[in-house]
Enzyme design. Structure first.
Site, PDB file in Angstrom:
ATOM      1  CG  ASP A   1     -29.027 -90.295-113.089  1.00 43.54           C
ATOM      2  OD1 ASP A   1     -30.075 -89.800-113.546  1.00 43.54           O
ATOM      3  OD2 ASP A   1     -29.022 -91.138-112.174  1.00 43.54           O
TER       4      ASP A   1
ATOM      5  NE  ARG B   1     -31.884 -92.097-112.257  1.00 40.75           N
ATOM      6  CZ  ARG B   1     -31.513 -92.967-111.319  1.00 40.75           C
ATOM      7  NH1 ARG B   1     -32.358 -93.895-110.911  1.00 40.75           N
ATOM      8  NH2 ARG B   1     -30.300 -92.915-110.814  1.00 40.75           N
TER       9      ARG B   1
END
Length: 418
Positions: free
Chosen positions: A326, A328
């Site tokens: 991830d 983000r």
């Protein structure tokens, strides 16, 4: 066609009498903070790294090259002011609260009027307007009796009235570095090196502390009385949603991003009808900010696994392709809440502990955490949901499961990318 822009790369800040306006991030007022200028019309005015509307900067360059755009065009900001008043709030003058957007980005024509009249090319990085949105799922919700048109928030046509805001990223590099717990120099070096040396000023101009990155921004959809977001006069419901083009736009059967988003919108409407406010925060971070190509490659790898598509291998396959699960960086996500003056969320439609922890770390309290109803998760999504639960995603087995949502099972609504 106007004169072409001449860009000079230098390892030193500008010398002599002509210097750009100073940016004092976190100052108590716009006048003390100073304007953000990423225009190329006058290099001596520039006080940031990058250009305005960075995500579209290359299209602007193409338009200039093709003779379609005057390179020294300045936007006419007549009648472009926000349709509602937002701020200033106390969070705007705290340099640790907002590090990834310009809180004055929607007020440029107002707070920097004298500088604009003096010829400075200052451009908005935020726009606020009013609109109506129309989703077919709202017609289904009305027919099922889950929501009732009130003529204000939700119309008989199933359209909903909203205030919406578009926000472009404006990164205060010392603040970004502090938020991520790294040295500013290391951040600048990585941004310089791993964008193919696209922005040399990151390492040659340490005096420039603000960066306009060429990435997607944020869109907000606000239902009901916007003042309820910050004045404590009503309940606040919120869904923070990271972009999933396949599901959000095209209704792909590989995830339930759209149904979770629509569920959040439905609850935001009901909250607004009770006198509160509903907020949808839509971040342009496709595929956990790994991108859609990587996302589709992972889909193939999962489906072709000889052992089958298993929860145990779900995140492993992502990491094998992307090198990380991830990207983000939810640490920066709360900034938009500080921009809106929000200090608490009553109902939070997200199962992500990363999002929850980021909000709490920034001093924003969250009441009830609401997972996606089981009726919106078909059997084909079990692998991904099991993987996320195992990875620590929030669940609440006691959450009510409305029987009238079971029809979603037959619409190809699959697992979600929260």
């Amino acid at each position: 066609m106007g004169e072409s822009t001449h860009i000079v790369l230098t390892s030193h800040p500008p010398q002599g009498a002509v210097k750009p306006p100073e940016i004092c991030w976190g100052a108590a007022s716009a006048a003390e903070r100073g304007p953000v200028i990423g225009s190329l019309n006058n290099p001596h005015q520039r006080n940031v790294v990058g250009v305005h509307s960075g995500a579209y900067g290359l299209y602007r360059a193409l338009a200039i090259a093709a003779g379609k755009l005057d390179p020294i065009h300045k936007p006419d900001l007549t009648n472009t002011a926000p349709t509602v008043g937002i701020g200033p709030f106390e969070q705007w003058s705290d340099p640790g609260k907002i590090v990834s957007l310009d809180p004055y980005g929607h007020l440029v024509a107002e707070v920097f009027q004298s500088q604009l009249e003096d010829g400075l090319d200052i451009r908005p990085t935020i726009a606020v307007t009013r609109a109506r949105i129309s989703l077919p799922e709202m017609r289904e919700a009305i027919a099922a009796g889950r929501v009732v048109p009130d003529g204000q928030v939700l119309l008989d046509s199933a359209e909903a009235n909203v205030t919406k805001a578009a926000i472009e990223p404006v990164w205060y590099l010392p603040g970004i570095a502090a938020r991520l717990g790294i040295a500013e120099g290391a951040l600048r070096r990585a941004l310089f090196e791993y964008t193919g040396a696209m922005f040399p000023e990151l390492v040659t101009r340490s005096d420039l502390k603000v960066f306009l990155p060429p990435i997607g921004g944020i869109t907000l959809y606000i239902f009901g009385r916007i003042e309820a977001l910050w004045d404590g006069s009503g309940e606040v419901a919120c869904r923070v949603h990271d972009e999933c083009n396949g599901s959000d736009v095209f209704g792909s059967d590989i995830c339930t991003c759209r149904p979770y988003l629509v569920h959040g919108i439905e609850e935001c409407i009901k909250t607004a009808q009770r006198g509160g406010a509903g907020l949808i925060v839509y971040n342009r971070k496709e595929g956990r900010a790994l991108g859609e190509v990587t996302k589709f490659l992972v889909y193939n790898a999962r489906k072709r696994n000889p052992q089958g598509d298993t929860a145990e291998a779900y995140f492993e396959r992502t990491e094998c392709v992307a090198g990380v699960q991830d990207m983000r960086f939810q640490d920066m996500m709360p900034d938009v809440f500080h921009w809106l003056g929000i200090k608490k969320i009553d109902r939070w439609f997200s199962m992500s502990d990363m999002k929850y922890d980021a909000m709490v770390a920034q001093g924003i309290s969250i009441g009830e955490r609401v997972p996606i109803p089981d009726a919106l998760i078909p059997a084909d999504a079990k692998v991904e949901m099991d993987a996320k639960k195992a990875a620590g995603y929030f669940t609440d087995e006691t959450v009510a499961q409305p029987e009238d949502l079971t029809s979603a099972q037959g619409r190809g609504l699959d697992q979600y990318e929260d």
